[in-house]
Design an enzyme around this catalytic site. Structure first.
Site, PDB file in Angstrom:
ATOM      1  N   ASP A 157      -6.519   5.078  -5.002  1.00  0.00           N
ATOM      2  CA  ASP A 157      -6.664   3.881  -4.164  1.00  0.00           C
ATOM      3  C   ASP A 157      -5.467   2.992  -4.483  1.00  0.00           C
ATOM      4  O   ASP A 157      -5.361   2.429  -5.572  1.00  0.00           O
ATOM      5  CB  ASP A 157      -7.984   3.162  -4.441  1.00  0.00           C
ATOM      6  CG  ASP A 157      -8.352   2.229  -3.297  1.00  0.00           C
ATOM      7  OD1 ASP A 157      -7.431   1.785  -2.582  1.00  0.00           O
ATOM      8  OD2 ASP A 157      -9.552   1.942  -3.121  1.00  0.00           O
ATOM      9  N   GLU A 201      -3.098   6.647   2.845  1.00  0.00           N
ATOM     10  CA  GLU A 201      -1.985   6.502   3.789  1.00  0.00           C
ATOM     11  C   GLU A 201      -1.329   7.841   4.140  1.00  0.00           C
ATOM     12  O   GLU A 201      -1.192   8.705   3.285  1.00  0.00           O
ATOM     13  CB  GLU A 201      -0.900   5.598   3.201  1.00  0.00           C
ATOM     14  CG  GLU A 201      -1.393   4.268   2.667  1.00  0.00           C
ATOM     15  CD  GLU A 201      -2.022   3.388   3.726  1.00  0.00           C
ATOM     16  OE1 GLU A 201      -1.792   3.632   4.932  1.00  0.00           O
ATOM     17  OE2 GLU A 201      -2.755   2.465   3.353  1.00  0.00           O
ATOM     18  N   LYS A 206     -14.539  -4.462 -11.125  1.00  0.00           N
ATOM     19  CA  LYS A 206     -15.952  -4.603 -11.512  1.00  0.00           C
ATOM     20  C   LYS A 206     -16.358  -3.507 -12.492  1.00  0.00           C
ATOM     21  O   LYS A 206     -17.063  -3.748 -13.453  1.00  0.00           O
ATOM     22  CB  LYS A 206     -16.845  -4.537 -10.266  1.00  0.00           C
ATOM     23  CG  LYS A 206     -16.731  -5.756  -9.369  1.00  0.00           C
ATOM     24  CD  LYS A 206     -17.737  -5.722  -8.231  1.00  0.00           C
ATOM     25  CE  LYS A 206     -17.354  -4.869  -7.056  1.00  0.00           C
ATOM     26  NZ  LYS A 206     -16.165  -5.286  -6.316  1.00  0.00           N
ATOM     27  N   ASP A 210       0.836  -1.216   0.000  1.00  0.00           N
ATOM     28  CA  ASP A 210       0.000   0.000   0.000  1.00  0.00           C
ATOM     29  C   ASP A 210       0.866   1.260   0.000  1.00  0.00           C
ATOM     30  O   ASP A 210       0.675   2.165  -0.817  1.00  0.00           O
ATOM     31  CB  ASP A 210      -0.864   0.030   1.272  1.00  0.00           C
ATOM     32  CG  ASP A 210      -2.297  -0.367   0.992  1.00  0.00           C
ATOM     33  OD1 ASP A 210      -2.803  -0.040  -0.092  1.00  0.00           O
ATOM     34  OD2 ASP A 210      -2.894  -1.007   1.879  1.00  0.00           O
ATOM     35  N   SER A 265     -12.880  -5.292  -5.793  1.00  0.00           N
ATOM     36  CA  SER A 265     -12.268  -4.054  -6.301  1.00  0.00           C
ATOM     37  C   SER A 265     -13.005  -3.412  -7.469  1.00  0.00           C
ATOM     38  O   SER A 265     -14.010  -3.922  -7.961  1.00  0.00           O
ATOM     39  CB  SER A 265     -10.805  -4.305  -6.708  1.00  0.00           C
ATOM     40  OG  SER A 265     -10.722  -4.770  -8.047  1.00  0.00           O
ATOM     41  N   HIS A 317     -19.170  -5.847   2.528  1.00  0.00           N
ATOM     42  CA  HIS A 317     -19.070  -4.591   1.777  1.00  0.00           C
ATOM     43  C   HIS A 317     -20.355  -4.248   1.041  1.00  0.00           C
ATOM     44  O   HIS A 317     -20.537  -3.118   0.595  1.00  0.00           O
ATOM     45  CB  HIS A 317     -17.928  -4.670   0.754  1.00  0.00           C
ATOM     46  CG  HIS A 317     -16.578  -4.799   1.379  1.00  0.00           C
ATOM     47  ND1 HIS A 317     -15.434  -4.905   0.627  1.00  0.00           N
ATOM     48  CD2 HIS A 317     -16.188  -4.839   2.684  1.00  0.00           C
ATOM     49  CE1 HIS A 317     -14.386  -5.006   1.435  1.00  0.00           C
ATOM     50  NE2 HIS A 317     -14.833  -4.976   2.700  1.00  0.00           N
ATOM     51  N   ARG A 331     -24.039  -2.131  -5.513  1.00  0.00           N
ATOM     52  CA  ARG A 331     -23.257  -2.066  -4.268  1.00  0.00           C
ATOM     53  C   ARG A 331     -24.101  -1.404  -3.186  1.00  0.00           C
ATOM     54  O   ARG A 331     -24.448  -0.224  -3.307  1.00  0.00           O
ATOM     55  CB  ARG A 331     -21.996  -1.236  -4.520  1.00  0.00           C
ATOM     56  CG  ARG A 331     -21.070  -1.154  -3.326  1.00  0.00           C
ATOM     57  CD  ARG A 331     -19.868  -0.282  -3.628  1.00  0.00           C
ATOM     58  NE  ARG A 331     -18.890  -0.377  -2.563  1.00  0.00           N
ATOM     59  CZ  ARG A 331     -17.935  -1.302  -2.505  1.00  0.00           C
ATOM     60  NH1 ARG A 331     -17.818  -2.184  -3.477  1.00  0.00           N
ATOM     61  NH2 ARG A 331     -17.102  -1.345  -1.496  1.00  0.00           N
ATOM     62  N   ASP A 389     -12.674   4.906  -3.847  1.00  0.00           N
ATOM     63  CA  ASP A 389     -13.237   3.602  -4.205  1.00  0.00           C
ATOM     64  C   ASP A 389     -14.113   3.668  -5.452  1.00  0.00           C
ATOM     65  O   ASP A 389     -14.584   2.620  -5.931  1.00  0.00           O
ATOM     66  CB  ASP A 389     -14.062   3.036  -3.040  1.00  0.00           C
ATOM     67  CG  ASP A 389     -13.184   2.331  -2.017  1.00  0.00           C
ATOM     68  OD1 ASP A 389     -12.216   1.665  -2.425  1.00  0.00           O
ATOM     69  OD2 ASP A 389     -13.453   2.478  -0.810  1.00  0.00           O
ATOM     70  N   THR A 401      -8.354  -4.887  -1.026  1.00  0.00           N
ATOM     71  CA  THR A 401      -7.290  -5.470  -0.193  1.00  0.00           C
ATOM     72  C   THR A 401      -7.549  -6.938   0.117  1.00  0.00           C
ATOM     73  O   THR A 401      -6.623  -7.756   0.114  1.00  0.00           O
ATOM     74  CB  THR A 401      -7.207  -4.699   1.148  1.00  0.00           C
ATOM     75  OG1 THR A 401      -7.245  -3.315   0.850  1.00  0.00           O
ATOM     76  CG2 THR A 401      -5.952  -5.028   1.906  1.00  0.00           C
ATOM     77  N   ILE A 448      -4.240   0.068  -3.232  1.00  0.00           N
ATOM     78  CA  ILE A 448      -4.651  -1.317  -3.524  1.00  0.00           C
ATOM     79  C   ILE A 448      -6.133  -1.388  -3.204  1.00  0.00           C
ATOM     80  O   ILE A 448      -6.533  -1.480  -2.042  1.00  0.00           O
ATOM     81  CB  ILE A 448      -3.908  -2.349  -2.649  1.00  0.00           C
ATOM     82  CG1 ILE A 448      -2.411  -2.288  -2.900  1.00  0.00           C
ATOM     83  CG2 ILE A 448      -4.428  -3.762  -2.950  1.00  0.00           C
ATOM     84  CD1 ILE A 448      -1.602  -3.243  -2.049  1.00  0.00           C
ATOM     85  N   ASP A 449      -6.936  -1.286  -4.239  1.00  0.00           N
ATOM     86  CA  ASP A 449      -8.374  -1.394  -4.019  1.00  0.00           C
ATOM     87  C   ASP A 449      -8.731  -2.877  -4.072  1.00  0.00           C
ATOM     88  O   ASP A 449      -8.338  -3.577  -5.015  1.00  0.00           O
ATOM     89  CB  ASP A 449      -9.126  -0.624  -5.106  1.00  0.00           C
ATOM     90  CG  ASP A 449     -10.623  -0.687  -4.893  1.00  0.00           C
ATOM     91  OD1 ASP A 449     -11.050  -0.575  -3.735  1.00  0.00           O
ATOM     92  OD2 ASP A 449     -11.357  -0.867  -5.880  1.00  0.00           O
TER      93      ASP A 449
HETATM   94  N1  LIG Z   1     -18.075  -2.274   5.524  1.00  0.00           N
HETATM   95  C1  LIG Z   1     -17.827  -1.864   4.304  1.00  0.00           C
HETATM   96  N2  LIG Z   1     -18.828  -1.545   3.463  1.00  0.00           N
HETATM   97  C2  LIG Z   1     -18.587  -1.148   2.204  1.00  0.00           C
HETATM   98  N3  LIG Z   1     -17.350  -0.994   1.684  1.00  0.00           N
HETATM   99  C3  LIG Z   1     -16.324  -1.285   2.483  1.00  0.00           C
HETATM  100  C4  LIG Z   1     -16.487  -1.720   3.809  1.00  0.00           C
HETATM  101  N4  LIG Z   1     -15.274  -1.920   4.354  1.00  0.00           N
HETATM  102  C5  LIG Z   1     -14.384  -1.610   3.404  1.00  0.00           C
HETATM  103  N5  LIG Z   1     -15.024  -1.217   2.283  1.00  0.00           N
HETATM  104  C6  LIG Z   1     -14.463  -0.729   1.035  1.00  0.00           C
HETATM  105  O1  LIG Z   1     -14.635  -1.695   0.020  1.00  0.00           O
HETATM  106  C7  LIG Z   1     -13.506  -1.635  -0.802  1.00  0.00           C
HETATM  107  C8  LIG Z   1     -13.358  -2.874  -1.608  1.00  0.00           C
HETATM  108  O2  LIG Z   1     -14.441  -2.950  -2.454  1.00  0.00           O
HETATM  109  P1  LIG Z   1     -14.948  -4.334  -3.033  1.00  0.00           P
HETATM  110  O3  LIG Z   1     -15.817  -4.947  -1.997  1.00  0.00           O
HETATM  111  O4  LIG Z   1     -15.713  -3.875  -4.235  1.00  0.00           O
HETATM  112  O5  LIG Z   1     -13.757  -5.141  -3.345  1.00  0.00           O
HETATM  113  C9  LIG Z   1     -12.396  -1.407   0.156  1.00  0.00           C
HETATM  114  O6  LIG Z   1     -11.326  -0.828  -0.509  1.00  0.00           O
HETATM  115  P2  LIG Z   1      -9.828  -1.232  -0.037  1.00  0.00           P
HETATM  116  O7  LIG Z   1      -9.679  -2.670  -0.304  1.00  0.00           O
HETATM  117  O8  LIG Z   1      -9.049  -0.335  -0.909  1.00  0.00           O
HETATM  118  O9  LIG Z   1      -9.744  -0.893   1.419  1.00  0.00           O
HETATM  119  C10 LIG Z   1     -12.981  -0.485   1.197  1.00  0.00           C
HETATM  120  O10 LIG Z   1     -12.747   0.887   0.948  1.00  0.00           O
HETATM  121 MG   LIG Z   2     -10.641   0.696  -2.036  1.00  0.00          MG
END
Ligand SMILES: Nc1ncnc2c1ncn2[C@@H]1O[C@H](COP(=O)(O)O)[C@@H](OP(=O)(O)O)[C@H]1O
Ligand SMILES: [Mg+2]
Length: 397
Positions: free
Chosen positions: A183, A122, A305, A96, A302, A280, A319, A331, A188, A185-186
């Site tokens: 972002d 960060e 999509k 990251d 991420s 998420h 979402r 995001d 993670t 690493i979107d």
């Molecule tokens: N409780 C939550 N509800 C919705 N999004 C969340 C979440 N917790 C983390 N995320 C976000 O969802 C992103 C990932 O999206 P996806 O589910 O589409 O892969 C994460 O990005 P990071 O991985 O950069 O932290 C984070 O910002």
């Molecule tokens: Mg993200």
């Protein structure tokens, strides 16, 4: 509704046949542009060369490509060593920070206009604490190795240089001026699992997203439009890019020539995308909407999509975060412009455009919906009905 991953082999559907910039979408609706390499595609590229953000776009692509290289090396280490099963988050932390430093380095080297502003997750606070010396050293080595292995610049960071480069990402964004939105690493969780993730970078100009790039190192270059999000194509690593009014393109992360992204014109029964992680996005809510549209979900991590949707692998991205979650601009900024410049629409659950001018967070009604113009009215109604039903059921409990 089966959970899915994006890496299993599967026979690929025919490659998208049409490519056009959204500004020309109406004019070309009856005459889809031809496949890559055709004379008309060259005409589209010539138009893109009038891009007012051409220098920024080139820099952004270079930045995320370099960052993706660093991240990919770390992900391979994680997968091979099985670190993720021990829930050790330190490798992803290193990647990251490393990704953020490389993106800010490239942008500062390549784009000279105006003050530099980067909105990213960060800052250096944790790395300045006692006990963080080892991780700081790891980040410094990894960044310097990536720069020298790729021959990108004749530069080597000191530890202090690393700390101050990370603090370039402290901007709060907002409605005026230019701000890069990153972002690092979107996805993670997907990164740790060895699945999909993206390095996502966008440029805000006076509160609007004017440019976006998405490096998706594990996304197949051929379509993943099937029920488990996979593709039989061997080549992986996609780089999506879009500039306002100039359309969107997808190319291989290893440097093959770009092609324009297909506009979203899949039929109603095409697959839809949602988060792999049920934390998420509410899978029960999307499930009830899917019943109306007869569409099975493809669950991947991420903003890959958004990229897959833009090239026509599916027709819908839904979402719905759980109550109280505030979506962050990084995001969605890059992914949403890749979709809108491919002829799609991205809104919240009330049908409003996403507003990136409010600082680091999006002020959203309930969720994010992305689809094509034909499907949006019926999808929005299905979403609103499903939300109402869920709320009524909750109030009866
Ligand atoms: N409780 C939550 N509800 C919705 N999004 C969340 C979440 N917790 C983390 N995320 C976000 O969802 C992103 C990932 O999206 P996806 O589910 O589409 O892969 C994460 O990005 P990071 O991985 O950069 O932290 C984070 O910002
Ligand atoms: Mg993200």
């Amino acid at each position: 509704l089966t959970p899915s991953r994006a890496r299993l082999p599967y026979p690929p559907p025919p490659f998208p046949t049409c490519c056009r910039p959204s500004s020309a979408a109406a004019a070309h609706a009856a005459h889809p542009l031809p496949r890559r390499g055709s004379p008309r595609l060259l005409a589209v590229r010539a138009m893109a060369s009038g891009n007012p953000y051409a220098a920024e776009l080139a820099a952004a692509k270079k930045a995320v490509t370099l960052a993706a290289r660093l991240c990919q090396a770390v992900q391979q280490d994680i997968v091979h060593s099985g670190i993720q099963s021990k829930a050790d988050k330190s490798p992803v932390t290193v990647a990251d920070y490393g990704s953020q430093i490389l993106v800010s380095l490239v942008l500062k080297m390549e784009v000279s206009t105006g003050p530099f502003s980067l909105v990213a997750e960060e800052d250096s606070e944790e790395l300045r604490k006692d006990g963080a010396e080892e991780i700081l050293e790891e980040i410094t080595d990894l960044v310097n190795e990536t720069i020298s292995d790729t021959g990108s610049y004749n530069i080597s960071f000191t530890k202090e240089g690393i700390l101050s480069a990370i603090d370039d990402g402290k901007s709060k964004g907002g409605p005026s001026g230019r701000h890069w939105v990153l972002d690092t690493i979107d996805g993670t969780k997907g990164f740790l699992r060895g699945d999909q993730y993206a390095v996502a970078l966008a440029l805000l100009d006076e509160g609007k997203v004017v440019l976006g790039v998405l490096a998706c190192p594990n996304l197949p270059l051929s379509s993943i439009s099937n029920q488990n999000g996979s593709s039989s194509g061997d080549q992986v690593g996609a780089l999506f890019s879009a500039t306002i009014g100039c359309g969107a393109e997808v190319e291989s992360l290893d440097g093959s020539p770009p092609q324009n992204v297909c506009s979203i014109d899949n039929p109603v029964n095409a697959s839809f995308f949602e988060s792999y992680e049920s934390a998420h996005s509410m899978h029960d809510l999307t499930g009830s909407i899917a019943e109306v549209h007869k569409t099975p979900p493809v669950r991947i991590d991420s903003q890959a999509k958004y990229g897959a949707l833009a090239r026509g692998d599916g027709a819908i991205y839904l979402r719905f975060p759980h109550k109280g979650y505030k979506e962050k601009i990084w995001d969605h900024a890059a992914g949403s412009i890749v979709v809108t410049e491919s002829g799609g629409i991205v809104t919240d659950a009330a049908g409003n455009d996403l507003d990136f001018s409010k600082g680091r967070f999006l002020d959203l009604d309930t969720g994010v919906i992305a689809t094509n113009k034909q499907l949006m009215p019926s999808l929005l109604k299905a979403v609103q009905d499903a939300i109402k039903e869920k709320n009524q059921a909750a109030s009866l409990l």
